[in-house]
Scaffold this active site. Structure first.
Site, PDB file in Angstrom:
ATOM      1  N   CYS A 101       2.653 -18.335 -34.996  1.00  0.00           N
ATOM      2  CA  CYS A 101       3.582 -18.382 -35.802  1.00  0.00           C
ATOM      3  C   CYS A 101       3.297 -18.321 -37.558  1.00  0.00           C
ATOM      4  O   CYS A 101       4.064 -17.461 -38.058  1.00  0.00           O
ATOM      5  CB  CYS A 101       4.376 -19.716 -35.864  1.00  0.00           C
ATOM      6  N   ARG A 122      -7.474 -22.442 -27.787  1.00  0.00           N
ATOM      7  CA  ARG A 122      -7.124 -23.841 -28.112  1.00  0.00           C
ATOM      8  C   ARG A 122      -8.249 -24.614 -27.429  1.00  0.00           C
ATOM      9  O   ARG A 122      -8.891 -24.231 -26.036  1.00  0.00           O
ATOM     10  CB  ARG A 122      -6.041 -24.257 -27.500  1.00  0.00           C
ATOM     11  N   GLN A 175      -0.054 -15.451 -25.499  1.00  0.00           N
ATOM     12  CA  GLN A 175       1.306 -15.787 -25.443  1.00  0.00           C
ATOM     13  C   GLN A 175       2.258 -14.517 -25.747  1.00  0.00           C
ATOM     14  O   GLN A 175       1.894 -13.548 -26.474  1.00  0.00           O
ATOM     15  CB  GLN A 175       1.685 -16.705 -26.538  1.00  0.00           C
ATOM     16  N   ASP A 178       4.983 -14.050 -27.476  1.00  0.00           N
ATOM     17  CA  ASP A 178       5.423 -14.862 -28.631  1.00  0.00           C
ATOM     18  C   ASP A 178       6.267 -13.997 -29.262  1.00  0.00           C
ATOM     19  O   ASP A 178       6.084 -12.818 -29.489  1.00  0.00           O
ATOM     20  CB  ASP A 178       4.218 -15.410 -29.548  1.00  0.00           C
ATOM     21  N   HIS A 220       9.348 -14.290 -32.534  1.00  0.00           N
ATOM     22  CA  HIS A 220      10.203 -15.036 -33.538  1.00  0.00           C
ATOM     23  C   HIS A 220      11.292 -14.537 -34.380  1.00  0.00           C
ATOM     24  O   HIS A 220      11.360 -13.186 -34.492  1.00  0.00           O
ATOM     25  CB  HIS A 220       9.118 -15.647 -34.961  1.00  0.00           C
ATOM     26  N   LYS A 274      15.568 -27.851 -28.731  1.00  0.00           N
ATOM     27  CA  LYS A 274      14.841 -26.492 -28.129  1.00  0.00           C
ATOM     28  C   LYS A 274      15.491 -26.544 -26.629  1.00  0.00           C
ATOM     29  O   LYS A 274      16.022 -27.483 -26.231  1.00  0.00           O
ATOM     30  CB  LYS A 274      13.262 -26.775 -27.920  1.00  0.00           C
ATOM     31  N   HIS A 319      11.562 -19.874 -32.842  1.00  0.00           N
ATOM     32  CA  HIS A 319      10.449 -19.635 -31.746  1.00  0.00           C
ATOM     33  C   HIS A 319      11.020 -19.254 -30.164  1.00  0.00           C
ATOM     34  O   HIS A 319      11.828 -19.942 -29.863  1.00  0.00           O
ATOM     35  CB  HIS A 319       9.419 -20.573 -31.700  1.00  0.00           C
TER      36      HIS A 319
END
Length: 665
Positions: free
Chosen positions: A362, A391, A409, A411, A413, A493, A539
């Site tokens: 992000c 992680r 990911q 991902d 945005h 979400k 997101h």
């Protein structure tokens, strides 16, 4: 102490579950549709064809299937008819049975092993478990424990609830020398303290509920499944305990159905298939939780990535590539160092500046947004990246591709205006459906989570964002469950779980509105009055991570990928090595037409065919003297058998048509 289990034993799409020692049970829910064992109908097979549309409801359509399972050490093979199994949510009786089984098991363990110390024992999706401070247990020990449980059940002992003061509870715990119970007692905030007795022989701190007596449990519907290590309170600095898992059902038919499900799940285990099919590995020399994609697995990943990128470009996303590390200050601004530090790796000192591996993408996408001043006319701005993150996970929590330390990911945005939220959410839902349908997933469970007690952002924007999410779901026609107060502190979400061929549900897709990061990074745009305003940030991820989604795909298809997704379309097999030269020519022509092909030789033809089938190769092109002479191949399908002789051009054309349309050959 037996405690209520969480309603959410599925991992979130992007964040690590709060308890690091949960096994696969945290990653996937047990399906409610399984199998009965008393049918004489004909065998049918599970369909994994790509559907034409998606539905957000459960299916309970009945069919039959042959089942092979093990019960009490004996192998059973029976024909099956689909049976809807109860869940803890649908059957209060089943929940009580499982909760009581945890107590009965703890009582049995302490009868057999008086020095064992008890800790906690909740019910879970498929049964129950209990953690003990005891020497390591074996399968032989589990059999002894189960026999003792059967004796306790047969005695029909009553479950008696008692309320006592905190001081009295502490006195009793100290009298029986149960140190873990003292710690549990200290964590209980409510008074009085409730205790449940089994007869007058054993008791536990517990809020219930339970069956009235042990005789209400069908001992033939209970099995102890496994034993595993688990840190007390999930803390690696605390003692390692022995966790015994068990399953419990209302009757034997339900247990048999569940055991069949377990056998089928074991057959589909992506860790075993990943090794057997040479798709991926995790190398001890490199470290746990770090995935090596082998050539065949890498081909599947390449197909997934290409499809993902093409769809995103078509839908107006700009693709990004961003670094894997950043200055530690970036993670201070984002808040990760304050709220997510335990999931991040140690910082690196580079030329007297601290850097850190990224746990999320992000902040990088925000920096790309901030590179220039944006106008309201630029919105919506959509950026997407297949971004690898790192992680920290305890070694005991790592699980194949489902729980790793480095993963990619999918991902994205979206930066938009308040009045664009609904349209953007609708677009994400459509994109999610389009991608998931291509991989054969058309049944979803959808959850909408709203504002929690502690949150950032004003009431107006929360209400507007939540209404936009609801309206988008309603327009889509998807049913969804409302989780009041279950949203993130930074915004509402939508979470979507996909259902696989076994009826298991996997958390993959998530859509999250964020009021927090735009404020932390002070991102703005210029509105129609030339004033600076704060944009809305969304997101979203569709697949979750490539590693985990690949693991789900392997288990969904049991390694039998559809032709378009298979790492090898066709294997060319010579009857004898005399035809090897022609086989090589055929393979070159197939590859020249973007068909994934290979030659296999050096064995007798029957073995070459068996090897190809074991490797889940969809098509085999057999070449003997006649085929070499006539410039043809005899085609054999893994599922369709012999398909006849055809020219190379015809073979190429049919493969290309099937792969382009994602149909069978």
């Amino acid at each position: 102490m037996a405690v209520s289990s969480s309603n959410s034993f599925l991992s979130t799409s992007l964040l690590k579950p709060s308890f690091s020692h949960f096994p696969l049970k945290r990653l996937v829910s047990i399906p409610t549709c399984l199998y009965n064992y008393n049918s004489n109908n004909n065998k049918k097979t599970l369909s994994t064809a790509t559907p034409a549309c998606a539905i957000a409801t459960d299916s309970s359509q009945s069919h039959t299937q042959t089942a092979t399972f093990s019960l009490n050490g004996e192998t059973h093979i029976e024909e099956t008819e689909k049976l809807v199994l109860p869940t803890n949510q649908s059957s209060q009786n089943l929940l009580r049975i499982r909760h009581t089984c945890a107590h009965v098991m703890a009582m049995a363990v302490q009868k057999l092993y008086p020095d064992a110390k008890v800790t906690i024992g909740p019910w879970i999706d498929s049964g129950f478990y209990y953690d003990f401070d005891i020497e390591p247990l074996t399968d032989k020990d589990l059999k002894r424990i189960k026999k003792e449980m059967d004796r306790i059940i047969a005695r029909n002992l009553p479950l008696i609830r008692e309320e006592v003061s905190r001081d009295e509870a502490q006195r009793r715990i100290m009298a029986i020398n149960e140190p873990y119970k003292i710690e549990i007692l200290e964590s209980i905030k409510e008074d009085p303290i409730t205790i449940y007795h089994i007869g007058n022989e054993w008791w536990d701190l517990c809020a219930g509920p339970h069956v009235e007596s042990t005789g209400n449990i069908n001992r033939k519907a209970v099995e102890l499944e496994s034993v595993a290590g688990a840190y007390w309170r999930g803390d690696e600095k605390k003692p390692m305990l022995q966790r015994i898992y068990g399953t419990a059902w209302e009757n034997e038919e339900q247990l048999k159905a569940y055991l069949h499900f377990k056998e089928e799940a074991r057959r589909r285990d992506h860790r075993r298939l990943g090794q057997d099919l040479d798709l991926f590995s995790i190398q001890d020399e490199a470290g746990g939780g770090l995935v090596f994609w082998h050539p065949k697995g890498a081909i599947v990943r390449h197909i997934i990535e290409d499809l993902w990128k093409n769809i995103h470009i078509e839908r107006g996303y700009n693709l990004l590539y961003t670094p894997h590390v950043a200055k530690a200050d970036l993670w201070k601004i984002s808040g990760h160092l304050d709220f997510y530090r335990e999931n991040m790796y140690d910082q690196m000192n580079i030329e007297d500046e601290l850097y850190q591996l990224r746990p999320m993408n992000c902040p990088y996408h925000i920096l790309v947004y901030k590179r220039k001043l944006n106008s309201y006319r630029d919105f919506p701005i959509r950026v997407a990246e297949l971004g690898t993150v790192y992680r920290y996970e305890l070694s005991g929590s790592l699980h194949g591709l489902f729980r790793v330390r480095g993963f990619t990911q999918d991902d994205a945005h979206i930066f938009c205006l308040e009045d664009q939220i609904k349209d953007e959410i609708s677009g994400v839902l459509d994109l999610t459906e389009e991608i998931l349908l291509k991989f054969g997933f058309n049944k979803y469970e959808v959850n909408l989570s709203t504002r929690p007690e502690k949150a950032v952002g004003g009431d107006d924007i929360w209400e507007k964002a939540t209404s936009a999410l609801k309206d988008a779901l309603d327009d889509k026609g998807w049913t969804y469950q409302l989780d009041e107060g279950g949203g993130a502190f930074y915004g509402p979400k939508i979470d979507l779980k996909i259902e696989d061929a076994l009826g298991r549900k996997w958390q993959c897709s998530t859509i999250q509105v964020d009021f927090n990061l735009p404020q932390r990074f002070d991102i703005t745009y210029v509105d129609s009055n030339s004033e600076k305003k704060r944009p809305i940030m969304i997101h979203r991820a569709v697949l979750g991570s490539l590693e985990r989604f690949f693991g789900v795909l392997i288990e969904h298809y049991a390694g039998d990928f559809p032709l378009w997704l298979s790492p090898v379309h066709a294997r060319v097999l010579p009857v004898t090595d005399i035809q090897l030269g022609y086989c090589i020519e055929v393979t070159k022509k197939l590859k020249a037409n973007s068909i994934r092909a290979e030659v296999s030789h050096g064995e007798r033809l029957p073995k070459l065919i068996r090897n190809a089938e074991k490797q889940r190769i969809p098509l085999m092109a057999v070449v003997g003297p006649k085929e070499a002479e006539t410039q043809t191949v005899t085609v054999r399908s893994r599922f369709g058998g012999e398909l006849g002789t055809m020219t190379i051009d015809d073979f190429v054309s049919r493969i290309k048509t099937a792969t382009e349309n994602r149909t069978s050959f």
